[in-house]
Design a protein around this motif. Sequence first.
Motif, PDB file in Angstrom:
ATOM      1  N   THR A  31     -36.808  11.826 -34.166  1.00 26.64           N
ATOM      2  CA  THR A  31     -38.217  11.749 -33.708  1.00 26.64           C
ATOM      3  C   THR A  31     -38.835  11.483 -35.088  1.00 26.64           C
ATOM      4  O   THR A  31     -40.099  11.157 -34.936  1.00 26.64           O
ATOM      5  CB  THR A  31     -38.562  12.544 -32.600  1.00 26.64           C
ATOM      6  N   THR A  61     -31.519  -2.521 -26.941  1.00 27.83           N
ATOM      7  CA  THR A  61     -32.300  -1.626 -28.135  1.00 27.83           C
ATOM      8  C   THR A  61     -31.573  -0.874 -28.902  1.00 27.83           C
ATOM      9  O   THR A  61     -30.527  -0.093 -28.203  1.00 27.83           O
ATOM     10  CB  THR A  61     -33.138  -0.614 -26.910  1.00 27.83           C
ATOM     11  N   THR A  67     -39.899   7.991 -30.829  1.00 22.86           N
ATOM     12  CA  THR A  67     -39.415   8.867 -29.835  1.00 22.86           C
ATOM     13  C   THR A  67     -38.047   9.400 -30.039  1.00 22.86           C
ATOM     14  O   THR A  67     -37.412  10.101 -29.480  1.00 22.86           O
ATOM     15  CB  THR A  67     -39.511   8.077 -28.572  1.00 22.86           C
ATOM     16  N   ARG A  70     -32.813   5.318 -30.040  1.00 23.84           N
ATOM     17  CA  ARG A  70     -32.572   4.846 -28.723  1.00 23.84           C
ATOM     18  C   ARG A  70     -31.742   3.648 -28.729  1.00 23.84           C
ATOM     19  O   ARG A  70     -31.530   2.675 -29.582  1.00 23.84           O
ATOM     20  CB  ARG A  70     -33.917   4.144 -28.317  1.00 23.84           C
ATOM     21  N   THR A  72     -29.531   1.146 -25.924  1.00 22.48           N
ATOM     22  CA  THR A  72     -29.821   0.547 -24.618  1.00 22.48           C
ATOM     23  C   THR A  72     -28.689  -0.591 -24.449  1.00 22.48           C
ATOM     24  O   THR A  72     -28.642  -1.686 -25.133  1.00 22.48           O
ATOM     25  CB  THR A  72     -31.179   0.060 -24.148  1.00 22.48           C
TER      26      THR A  72
END
Length: 128
Positions: A31, A61, A67, A70, A72
């Motif tokens: 992060t 992704t 954040t 990531r 996906t």
Amino acid sequence: TVTRIWPPPRGGGGGGGATALWDVEYEIDFTAQVAHDFTVTPTVSLGGVTWTAANTANATTFEIDGTGLRITPNTVGYWWRQFQTLPFVSAPLASMMTGYSDRDTVALQINLECTTVADNWDACGLAI
């Protein structure tokens, strides 16, 4: 970051002042890293360790953003023996530690959050 004091410090108890029985060799907080898109550049150096992405074409992704890391998948993928089609990122443990041998005990502490795991066979995990 949260580093748990386990095993307990020398001298027992939970009180302060005792020296830990381990050394933290490598620590990374995704992060807090600069944004990076693994679909454009599959490798990135973080804290002196090169992280490499694989199966990037199978992700919608695949990035580090504010954040965290990531990933996906864009399709059904597999992570089974020789069939590893899911997108993943890896880094060799040897590059995270210095002066260790096969007699050393290595402990990993990983905080992982999985979101949008919805179907019966959906999964999220970590392979070491």
